[in-house]
Motif scaffolding. Structure first.
Motif, PDB file in Angstrom:
ATOM      1  N   LEU A   1       0.819  -1.209   0.000  1.00 56.54           N
ATOM      2  CA  LEU A   1       0.000   0.000   0.000  1.00 56.54           C
ATOM      3  C   LEU A   1       0.854   1.261   0.000  1.00 56.54           C
ATOM      4  N   ILE A   2       1.912   1.252   0.784  1.00 54.30           N
ATOM      5  CA  ILE A   2       2.818   2.406   0.796  1.00 54.30           C
ATOM      6  C   ILE A   2       3.491   2.573  -0.560  1.00 54.30           C
ATOM      7  N   GLY A   3       3.953   1.477  -1.135  1.00 53.15           N
ATOM      8  CA  GLY A   3       4.577   1.540  -2.460  1.00 53.15           C
ATOM      9  C   GLY A   3       3.616   2.015  -3.530  1.00 53.15           C
ATOM     10  N   MET A   4       2.380   1.553  -3.461  1.00 55.01           N
ATOM     11  CA  MET A   4       1.377   1.982  -4.433  1.00 55.01           C
ATOM     12  C   MET A   4       1.073   3.461  -4.270  1.00 55.01           C
TER      13      MET A   4
ATOM     14  N   GLY B   1       4.273   5.494  -5.486  1.00 59.31           N
ATOM     15  CA  GLY B   1       4.387   5.409  -6.939  1.00 59.31           C
ATOM     16  C   GLY B   1       3.285   6.176  -7.648  1.00 59.31           C
ATOM     17  N   GLY B   2       2.075   6.105  -7.128  1.00 65.88           N
ATOM     18  CA  GLY B   2       0.963   6.819  -7.734  1.00 65.88           C
ATOM     19  C   GLY B   2       1.090   8.321  -7.615  1.00 65.88           C
ATOM     20  N   VAL B   3       1.550   8.787  -6.475  1.00 67.18           N
ATOM     21  CA  VAL B   3       1.703  10.234  -6.269  1.00 67.18           C
ATOM     22  C   VAL B   3       2.837  10.778  -7.137  1.00 67.18           C
TER      23      VAL B   3
ATOM     24  N   TRP C   1       3.989  -0.771 -10.047  1.00 70.19           N
ATOM     25  CA  TRP C   1       5.365  -1.171  -9.757  1.00 70.19           C
ATOM     26  C   TRP C   1       5.707  -0.979  -8.284  1.00 70.19           C
ATOM     27  N   GLY C   2       5.236   0.100  -7.701  1.00 67.52           N
ATOM     28  CA  GLY C   2       5.468   0.333  -6.282  1.00 67.52           C
ATOM     29  C   GLY C   2       4.844  -0.744  -5.423  1.00 67.52           C
TER      30      GLY C   2
END
Length: 60
Positions: free
Chosen positions: A14-17, A20-22, A31-32
């Motif tokens: 969730l943190i990676g998403m 990466g999205g921001v 990918w995040g």
């Protein structure tokens, strides 16, 4: 220790998403999440390894 490893499977993707999205959009959000899941797998595997090693050491 094992519960922390399981919690990482939810938190790190969730943190990676989110990061990466921001920063770069939808493709990097995916990918995040993948990188976060891979990192959680490594951490979870390490905690399982430590748990098994500790249980074997206590038998001797």
């Amino acid at each position: 220790m094992f519960a922390i490893g399981c919690l990482f499977f939810i938190v790190l993707p969730l943190i990676g998403m989110f990061i990466g999205g921001v920063l770069h959009g939808l493709v990097w959000a995916i990918w995040g999440a993948v990188i976060g899941f891979a990192l959680a797998s490594v951490i979870g595997g390490g905690s399982v390894y430590a748990l098994v090693k500790a249980s074997r050491a206590s038998r001797h």
